[in-house]
Motif scaffolding. Structure first.
Motif: not given
Length: 468
Positions: A248-250, A252-253
């Motif tokens: 998810g985005d977390s 990726t960050m």
């Protein structure tokens, strides 16, 4: 300001090549991090075909470094730099405009071979022009290299938000501008031995000389660990991030944060680290201790996976701290090693066939990266199934220690020292051909007078002290 002053203290060709490397990485990392997603999600290719396209690009670069280095020594550094930039321009345009698999494979091969053409040539050119200031020049090279890696993905993310074709065309435009700039502003150069065609030997004979250069192949093999360990920022650390946060985005960050920490630490500390190591340790000791640091970088990951069971929130916090600590230590270890590594290759080459030596060295390390990454991925899968997550990190720590000890052994045997030489100042014409004799890799250290690898001259040291 310190970096800017050091940058301005070099001759114009070296300054141009440093800026060139920043721009090369800007254009490359603007596109490559988003290529796999474009191929799979955008074009609907299978995972197998995505792997083929990316694998062809990697093989065309890593597998062809030796050819690119030989061509640079044979025809001059500038033609290979120009040809590489031009070839990558065409390759990036094709990637953005075609969707047939054969065309994508050809475009991918073009972008990879482009790197094989200009990478050895750029390093050999900088080594030739910098003379006795090679270590300092390669420290700056590392700063500019990492700055491009930092900026490129951000620019690519913004452009990919428009569409992937726009990203490809802008990246191609960057390399087109570089091509014109090199043609217009970069002076022609050959190595200190002149055009390698003048010695009358075949390319295979020259490769044989490179392969039998005293200490060179053992050094290259020992240094494989540097690349296997530093490359884990693109393999083991992202895999750990996804297992920690579940994608998810977390995730990726956090992966982006790992890259930012790595590049930021290098840009901020490279010049100070190099000056400190040169003044206190010297070349050979810096190489071995840098590898110790690279191995020790995985200790935080080892500790995090050895801790007793914690609640989910604490586990995530500990994992994030371990990840960022490892990324920072990998950056410091690479900052210690890289300038002295590049300088040692030139020293061992005896200033002959320098680009070919760089190409051979990168080919050996490329094979090591392939095997090391395969081994690391296999070990992580096996450790996960056996519930022994800490084992891969222990193996990586041991890899750093083993390679560092190997370098120390090479140094004690005198295999990381070179015969006295005078590095000629750059000229527009070829220098007279110098004879070159291949000698045994493990010849005894006292077969010829030796001295430590050349350090910065007294005048350069004085200049450095004034700029601090």
């Amino acid at each position: 300001m310190r970096v800017w002053a050091r940058y301005r203290s070099f001759e114009r060709p070296t300054r141009l090549l440093l800026l060139n490397q920043l721009t090369i990485n800007l254009g490359f990392y603007m596109l490559i991090p988003y290529l796999a997603d474009h191929l799979s999600a955008g074009l609907g290719l299978s995972v197998l075909m995505v792997g083929v396209v990316l694998g062809v690009r990697n093989f065309s670069q890593q597998g062809m470094f030796l050819v690119g280095g030989s061509l640079a020594d044979r025809f001059g550094y500038k033609p290979m730099i120009v040809a590489g930039c031009a070839l990558r321009t065409v390759g990036f345009v094709l990637i953005g405009l075609v969707d047939a698999v054969p065309a994508l494979v050809i475009a991918s091969a073009m972008t990879g071979f482009a790197g094989a053409l200009f990478n050895p040539a750029v390093r050999a050119y900088i080594a030739h022009d910098a003379g006795e200031r090679r270590v300092e020049a390669f420290a700056l090279f590392s700063v500019f290299y990492q700055a491009g890696i930092l900026i490129g993905p951000v620019a690519g993310m913004l452009l990919t938000g428009i569409n992937f074709t726009a990203t490809c065309l802008v990246a191609a435009a960057v390399f087109a501008v570089l091509t014109v700039l090199q043609i217009w502003a970069l002076p022609g150069r050959h190595g200190s031995g002149g055009n390698s065609r003048e010695d009358g030997r075949s390319v295979l004979a020259q490769w044989r000389d490179v392969a039998t250069t005293r200490g060179f192949v053992p050094f290259a093999v020992a240094m494989i660990g540097t690349y296997v360990l530093s490359y884990q920022i693109y393999l083991a650390l992202p895999l750990y991030t996804r297992s920690l946060l579940g994608g998810g985005d977390s995730a990726t960050m956090l992966v982006t944060a790992v890259y930012v920490v790595s590049g930021g630490v290098t840009v901020a500390t490279q010049m100070r680290v190099t000056a400190w190591c040169r003044d206190r340790w010297g070349s050979a000791a810096s190489l071995s201790r840098g590898l110790f640091v690279l191995g020790a970088a995985f200790v935080p990951m080892l500790v995090a996976d050895c801790l007793p069971a914690l609640d989910d929130g604490t586990t995530v916090v500990v994992g994030i701290i371990a990840l960022l600590s490892t990324a920072a230590m990998l950056a410091v270890g690479t900052a210690i090693v890289l300038p002295f590594e590049m300088d040692t290759i030139v020293g061992l080459s005896g200033n002959r066939l320098v680009a070919t030596h760089y190409g051979f060295y990168n080919t050996v390390c490329g094979i090591g990266i392939l095997l090391g990454n395969a081994g690391t991925g296999w070990a992580m899968d096996l450790a996960r199934s056996a519930r022994a997550a800490a084992v891969p990190w222990a193996v990586l720590v041991a890899t750093g220690v083993v390679c560092a000890v190997a370098l120390m052994a090479l140094h004690r045997r005198g295999l990381l020292t070179v015969t006295p030489e005078k590095t000629p100042r750059p000229t527009e014409t070829d220098a007279p051909t110098v004879s070159f004799e291949a000698i045994n890799w493990f010849a005894a250290a006292d077969t010829a007078p030796t001295q430590p690898l050349p350090m910065a001259s007294a005048s350069a040291s004085a200049s450095r002290s004034r700029t601090r």
